[in-house]
Design a protein around this motif. Structure first.
Motif, short mmCIF file in Angstrom:
data_model
loop_
_atom_site.label_atom_id
_atom_site.label_comp_id
_atom_site.label_asym_id
_atom_site.label_seq_id
_atom_site.Cartn_x
_atom_site.Cartn_y
_atom_site.Cartn_z
N ALA A 104 83.02 -39.44 50.65
CA ALA A 104 82.46 -40.59 51.35
C ALA A 104 81.69 -41.49 50.40
O ALA A 104 81.01 -41.01 49.49
CB ALA A 104 81.53 -40.11 52.47
N SER A 105 81.81 -42.80 50.62
CA SER A 105 81.05 -43.80 49.83
C SER A 105 81.07 -43.47 48.35
O SER A 105 80.02 -43.39 47.70
CB SER A 105 79.61 -43.89 50.35
OG SER A 105 79.58 -44.43 51.65
N ASN A 106 82.27 -43.29 47.81
CA ASN A 106 82.39 -42.89 46.41
C ASN A 106 82.73 -44.04 45.47
O ASN A 106 83.09 -43.82 44.33
CB ASN A 106 83.42 -41.76 46.27
CG ASN A 106 83.31 -41.07 44.92
OD1 ASN A 106 82.21 -40.84 44.42
ND2 ASN A 106 84.45 -40.75 44.33
N PHE A 107 82.65 -45.28 45.96
CA PHE A 107 82.74 -46.47 45.12
C PHE A 107 81.49 -47.31 45.41
O PHE A 107 81.16 -47.55 46.57
CB PHE A 107 84.00 -47.28 45.46
CG PHE A 107 85.29 -46.72 44.92
CD1 PHE A 107 85.98 -47.38 43.91
CD2 PHE A 107 85.83 -45.54 45.42
CE1 PHE A 107 87.18 -46.89 43.42
CE2 PHE A 107 87.02 -45.03 44.95
CZ PHE A 107 87.70 -45.70 43.94
N TYR A 108 80.81 -47.76 44.38
CA TYR A 108 79.57 -48.50 44.58
C TYR A 108 79.76 -49.73 45.46
O TYR A 108 78.98 -49.99 46.38
CB TYR A 108 78.97 -48.93 43.23
CG TYR A 108 78.30 -47.80 42.48
CD1 TYR A 108 77.11 -47.25 42.94
CD2 TYR A 108 78.86 -47.29 41.31
CE1 TYR A 108 76.49 -46.22 42.24
CE2 TYR A 108 78.25 -46.26 40.61
CZ TYR A 108 77.06 -45.73 41.08
OH TYR A 108 76.46 -44.70 40.40
N GLU A 109 80.84 -50.51 45.20
CA GLU A 109 81.04 -51.73 45.96
C GLU A 109 81.39 -51.42 47.42
O GLU A 109 80.99 -52.17 48.33
CB GLU A 109 82.14 -52.58 45.31
CG GLU A 109 81.75 -53.18 43.97
CD GLU A 109 80.52 -54.08 44.09
OE1 GLU A 109 80.44 -54.86 45.06
OE2 GLU A 109 79.63 -53.99 43.22
N HIS A 110 82.10 -50.34 47.65
CA HIS A 110 82.40 -49.96 49.04
C HIS A 110 81.12 -49.53 49.75
O HIS A 110 80.90 -49.89 50.92
CB HIS A 110 83.41 -48.82 49.05
CG HIS A 110 83.65 -48.24 50.42
ND1 HIS A 110 84.05 -49.01 51.49
CD2 HIS A 110 83.52 -46.97 50.90
CE1 HIS A 110 84.18 -48.24 52.56
NE2 HIS A 110 83.85 -47.00 52.23
N ALA A 111 80.27 -48.76 49.08
CA ALA A 111 79.00 -48.37 49.69
C ALA A 111 78.18 -49.61 50.04
O ALA A 111 77.56 -49.68 51.12
CB ALA A 111 78.22 -47.47 48.74
N ARG A 112 78.21 -50.61 49.17
CA ARG A 112 77.44 -51.83 49.40
C ARG A 112 77.97 -52.58 50.62
O ARG A 112 77.20 -53.06 51.45
CB ARG A 112 77.48 -52.71 48.15
CG ARG A 112 76.55 -53.92 48.19
CD ARG A 112 76.50 -54.61 46.85
NE ARG A 112 75.83 -53.76 45.84
CZ ARG A 112 76.44 -53.21 44.79
NH1 ARG A 112 77.72 -53.45 44.57
NH2 ARG A 112 75.78 -52.47 43.94
N GLU A 113 79.30 -52.70 50.74
CA GLU A 113 79.86 -53.44 51.88
C GLU A 113 79.61 -52.73 53.20
O GLU A 113 79.59 -53.35 54.27
CB GLU A 113 81.36 -53.69 51.68
CG GLU A 113 82.23 -52.46 51.85
CD GLU A 113 83.73 -52.75 51.73
OE1 GLU A 113 84.10 -53.93 51.76
OE2 GLU A 113 84.51 -51.78 51.60
N MET A 114 79.42 -51.40 53.15
CA MET A 114 79.16 -50.63 54.36
C MET A 114 77.67 -50.55 54.69
O MET A 114 77.27 -49.95 55.69
CB MET A 114 79.72 -49.21 54.19
CG MET A 114 81.22 -49.17 53.95
SD MET A 114 82.18 -49.73 55.37
CE MET A 114 82.07 -48.29 56.42
N GLY A 115 76.83 -51.10 53.82
CA GLY A 115 75.39 -51.04 54.03
C GLY A 115 74.80 -49.67 53.77
O GLY A 115 73.74 -49.33 54.29
N THR A 116 75.46 -48.88 52.94
CA THR A 116 75.01 -47.52 52.64
C THR A 116 73.99 -47.55 51.50
O THR A 116 74.28 -48.10 50.43
CB THR A 116 76.20 -46.62 52.24
OG1 THR A 116 77.17 -46.65 53.29
CG2 THR A 116 75.74 -45.20 51.99
N GLU A 117 72.84 -46.97 51.72
CA GLU A 117 71.82 -46.87 50.68
C GLU A 117 72.02 -45.57 49.91
O GLU A 117 71.89 -44.48 50.47
CB GLU A 117 70.42 -46.93 51.29
CG GLU A 117 70.09 -48.26 51.94
CD GLU A 117 68.66 -48.32 52.43
OE1 GLU A 117 67.86 -47.45 52.01
OE2 GLU A 117 68.34 -49.23 53.22
N LEU A 118 72.34 -45.69 48.65
CA LEU A 118 72.62 -44.53 47.83
C LEU A 118 71.41 -44.15 46.98
O LEU A 118 70.71 -45.03 46.47
CB LEU A 118 73.81 -44.80 46.90
CG LEU A 118 75.15 -45.12 47.57
CD1 LEU A 118 76.17 -45.53 46.51
CD2 LEU A 118 75.66 -43.92 48.37
#
Length: 313
Positions: A104-118
């Motif tokens: 899950a959320s294993n690409f920085y840009e994908h995490a950003r577009e999903m609003g995921t705070e890593l």
């Protein structure tokens, strides 16, 4: 000439699922016919009849497939074998994975577009989930959109196939347990990922494990045929419009790190599939979702493409 191994069936439905060697020009050669023509010698060793079976003893079967690939050019030149006619077969799911592990959320840009705070990478580990193996479906088949979702989404991913039983694999040794690679589309009903009837707010199993939510294929490319899998380019288009386009280099946790992490918790087995994460460009990031009649084409460089159409349940 060596490129991949495919599972197919004749368009007339006779003879069940069969194995085929896929040449670099993407023409298919039935493995049984190759063996009959002498690709493994007059009394050569026995090749597994399906890819799932071949993965259980992958080192031996991969060597046999390589031997067949080397024998293919002279057999072609002598006229003893011929490729399958394009109209005579349909591709099947290469094999049914024993288990599917998603990242899950294993690409920085994908995490950003999903609003995921890593958390900082140095303070975190891969976030993995499981997807039902019954979700897999072949290229040129339909993805069935459940009646209770309005937010059906796409996710092209590099599928990494385990070829050895292994536990506590180091990052340095991780590639030694890989059998090969395939294209995977982690179809997801975003609105079914959320729950309000339990104190647990997320339900990824419900959002990702419906039948047909795992298009996979078109075949499996052995590890030996791809020198730098981490540099492969992943693409996905919907109705001809490019939605996702990035390389596996953009992963937060790379292939080897994912294998090491999973094998630190459990024993990985031949046929397990790692869906290693998706790049930016999914529907949720665009507020655009799939609808009946839409066509997805998921492609990965040096592997191939799978095409699937969405239909209503």
């Amino acid at each position: 000439m060596w490129h991949a191994i495919a599972s197919y069936e004749h368009t007339l439905g006779k003879g069940g699922t069969r194995l085929a060697l896929v040449a670099e020009d993407q023409k298919l050669y039935d493995t049984a016919q190759l063996i009959e023509a002498g690709a493994l010698g007059e009394r050569g060793p026995r090749l597994a009849q399906d890819l799932g079976g071949a993965l259980q003893n992958w080192e031996t079967n991969a060597a046999l497939l390589e031997q067949m690939a080397r024998a293919l050019p002279p057999l072609l030149a002598s006229g003893r074998v011929a490729p399958l006619a394009a109209q005579s077969y349909r591709l099947c799911v290469p094999y049914t994975p024993g288990r599917i592990f998603g990242a899950a959320s294993n690409f920085y840009e994908h995490a950003r577009e999903m609003g995921t705070e890593l958390a900082p990478r140095t303070e975190s580990t891969p976030f993995c989930f499981m997807k039902a193996e019954t979700s897999v479906t072949a290229t040129e088949t339909d993805v069935v959109m459940p009646a209770n979702t309005e937010k059906l989404d796409w996710e092209v991913e590099l599928g990494v196939i385990v070829g050895k039983t292994c536990r506590n694999v180091s990052v340095e040794q991780a590639y030694e347990v890989i059998a090969g690679y395939t294209v995977f589309n982690d179809v997801t009903a975003r609105d079914l990922n959320r729950r309000s009837d339990y104190p647990f707010k997320h339900d990824w199993f419900r959002g990702k494990s419906h039948d047909t939510f795992g298009p996979m294929g078109p075949w499996v490319v052995p590890r030996s045929c791809i020198e730098a899998p981490q540099s492969l380019r992943l693409k996905l288009s919907v109705n001809g419009e490019m939605m996702q386009n990035d390389t596996a280099d953009a992963m937060i946790f790379n292939i080897a790190e994912q294998i090491a992490y999973l094998s630190s918790m459990l024993t990985l087995k031949p046929g397990d599939l790692l869906a290693t994460g998706t790049p930016a460009g999914v529907g949720m990031g665009r507020d655009t979702y799939l609808k009946p009649g839409d066509e997805m084409i998921a492609s990965i460089e040096k592997i191939g493409s799978i095409r699937n159409r969405v239909v209503a349940a």
